[in-house]
Design an enzyme around this catalytic site. Structure first.
Site, PDB file in Angstrom:
ATOM      1  N   HIS A 132       2.952   2.852  -1.380  1.00  0.00           N
ATOM      2  CA  HIS A 132       3.273   2.143  -2.622  1.00  0.00           C
ATOM      3  C   HIS A 132       3.508   3.132  -3.766  1.00  0.00           C
ATOM      4  CE1 HIS A 132       2.488  -0.501  -6.149  1.00  0.00           C
ATOM      5  NE2 HIS A 132       3.023  -1.424  -5.372  1.00  0.00           N
ATOM      6  N   GLU A 174      -1.559   3.085   3.522  1.00  0.00           N
ATOM      7  CA  GLU A 174      -1.853   1.681   3.247  1.00  0.00           C
ATOM      8  C   GLU A 174      -2.358   1.018   4.514  1.00  0.00           C
ATOM      9  OE1 GLU A 174       1.060  -0.560   0.928  1.00  0.00           O
ATOM     10  OE2 GLU A 174       2.150   1.298   0.553  1.00  0.00           O
ATOM     11  N   ASP A 203      -5.320   2.209   0.894  1.00  0.00           N
ATOM     12  CA  ASP A 203      -5.062   1.104  -0.022  1.00  0.00           C
ATOM     13  C   ASP A 203      -4.950  -0.158   0.829  1.00  0.00           C
ATOM     14  OD1 ASP A 203      -4.124  -0.777  -1.775  1.00  0.00           O
ATOM     15  OD2 ASP A 203      -2.226   0.234  -2.210  1.00  0.00           O
TER      16      ASP A 203
END
Length: 380
Positions: A132, A174, A203
Site C-alpha cells: 500500500h 500486507e 499490515d
C-alpha cells in the site's frame, strides 16, 4: 506565474483518463448504496461483515466528542487504554498504540523506526512491490535503504536479504493485498526473516476480522510479526488503527513517532465505537461464514464464464480491463444496470492493469451475486 504547474497537472490527469472525483453518497450499507437519488447494488465496500451500521449511543463506553489534546498531554483516556488492552488480548501482543487511520499508523511507524541519529545506524527495509502507498511512503521517508522485492516472490526476497549489509532489517508486507486480493505467504516470509535476523511488519488492514479460523488475520497463521498494524475502517466498520508490538517497541514509538506525539488523540467517542465494534467483530462467526460462502459462490459463477479475475480467495475479486478507458466504460455500463463497482486506475495499480475492484460482503444475497456475474458478462 507561481504554481502554474497545478493547472497543467490537472489537465494532464484529465487527458489521461485518470482524473479522480469524489462521489457524494446519500446512503450506504454493505450491499446497497444511494447516489444522486439512485440506489445501486454495492460491490465497492470494505464493510466485509456488514458491521458499519448505526449504533445505539447507550452501548458506548464514552460519548465525549473530543480528547482535547495529544495522548502525551491529557488526551490518553481510559477508553483508549481499554481498546488497546482488548486488541492486545485478542491478538497476543504486549502493547498497542492507537492512530486516527491506517495510513497514519503505517507511514509514521516506518518513518520513526528508521529515523536515527546514531552514527553506526545501518538499516534496510524490504517491501513487497504491491504494498500500500502508506507503507511505501513510510519506507521512503526514513533513513533506511529502501529495497523492493517482486510480489510474493520468496526467492527474490531471499536474494535481496542475502545481499544486504544492513545491521537492522525489516520485511514489510500486507496480509491481504488491497488491489489484488491475494494473501502473503506469511509463514514462509517469517521463516526467511528469522534466518536472516530480520524483523517482520504486516499490515493486516484487509485481513483482520475476516481471514483465518478465528478471523484474526495473520495471527491465525500461528505467526506474530514483530510489528502488526490493524485498521478499524474495514471489517470492524468504524475508524482508526492500531500498531501492536512488544512493550519496548511501543515505548520507542511513544518517544519518536511524530504522528503520535503531535496529533490530538483519537476522539473518545470513536475509540468507544471501535471498542464496541471490536467485541462484535470477535463474535462475528456467522457473518464470516456467510462471507466465505458468498466468495466461493462468486468464484464458482465466474469460473463458468469466459471472465477471469485475478486469483483470490478473499473478499477482494479484481477483474482486469487493461486501459483506464476500458475500465471506466465497463463501470458506467454496470451503473446503468444498477451496480456500483470501483474502477481502479494507475497510479494506484500498474499501467495496463486498470480493473474493477469487486468486493463481496456477508450482506450480499445469492441473487445479488448472480445478478452481478450476469452483468459482468454483458459489459465485458
Amino acid at each position: 506565474m507561481s504554481f502554474s504547474y497545478i493547472t497543467q497537472a490537472l489537465a494532464t490527469r484529465r487527458a489521461e483518463g485518470l482524473f479522480r472525483q469524489r462521489v457524494l453518497v446519500e446512503h450506504a450499507c454493505a450491499s446497497r448504496i444511494t447516489i444522486a437519488g439512485e440506489q445501486y447494488l454495492n460491490f465497492a465496500s470494505n464493510d466485509y461483515l456488514g458491521l458499519a451500521t448505526k449504533l445505539d449511543a447507550t452501548q458506548l463506553v464514552s460519548i465525549e466528542a473530543g480528547s482535547r489534546s495529544s495522548a502525551l498531554v491529557t488526551g490518553y483516556l481510559s477508553v483508549h487504554q481499554q481498546l488497546e488492552r482488548q486488541l492486545c488480548g485478542a491478538l497476543g501482543y504486549e502493547a498497542a498504540l492507537l492512530f486516527p487511520s491506517g495510513f497514519a499508523a503505517n507511514t509514521s511507524t516506518l518513518k520513526a523506526l528508521f529515523t536515527s541519529g546514531e552514527k553506526q545506524f545501518s538499516a534496510a527495509v524490504f517491501q513487497d512491490k504491491l504494498n500500500h502507498a502508506s507503507l511505501i511512503d513510510g519506507g521512503l521517508a526514513g533513513n533506511a535503504k529502501f529495497v523492493r522485492f517482486n510480489h510474493n516472490d520468496l526467492n527474490h526476497l531471499r536474494s535481496r536479504l542475502e545481499k544486504t549489509k544492513a545491521n537492522n532489517k525489516l520485511i514489510v508486507t500486507e496480509g491481504v493485498f488491497s488491489m489484488d486480493g491475494d494473501t502473503a505467504p506469511i509463514v514462509e516470509i517469517s521463516k526467511l526473516a528469522q534466518s536472516h535476523s530480520s524483523w517482520l511488519m504486516v499490515d493486516d488492514a484487509h485481513a483482520f476480522g475476516v481471514i483465518g479460523e478465528n478471523g484474526l488475520g495473520t495471527v491465525d497463521t500461528g505467526i506474530r510479526p514483530e510489528i502488526l498494524v490493524v485498521t478499524f475502517g474495514k471489517a470492524m466498520g468504524c475508524q482508526g488503527a492500531a500498531v501492536l508490538a512488544s512493550r519496548q517497541v511501543i515505548e520507542y514509538l511513544v518517544q519518536f513517532n511524530r504522528e503520535f506525539v503531535y496529533t490530538t488523540a483519537l476522539s473518545p467517542i470513536m475509540a468507544s465505537v471501535a471498542l464496541h465494534q471490536l467485541n462484535r467483530l470477535l463474535l462475528a462467526t456467522e457473518p464470516r461464514d456467510k462471507l466465505s460462502r458468498n466468495i466461493a459462490y462468486f468464484k464458482k459463477l465466474i469460473s463458468a464464464t469466459k471472465l477471469s479475475t485475478i486469483p483470490s480467495d478473499t473478499a477482494i475479486q479484481p477483474l482486469v480491463f487493461g486501459t483506464s478507458e476500458n475500465v471506466i466504460a465497463a463501470q458506467n455500463k454496470l451503473k446503468q444496470k444498477g451496480i456500483w463497482v470501483g474502477a481502479i486506475r494507475p497510479p494506484t495499480v500498474p499501467q495496463n492493469t486498470a480493473r474493477l475492484r469487486i468486493t463481496i460482503t456477508a450482506e450480499h444475497s445469492t441473487q445479488d451475486i448472480e445478478y452481478l456475474v450476469s452483468a459482468l458478462v454483458e459489459v465485458s
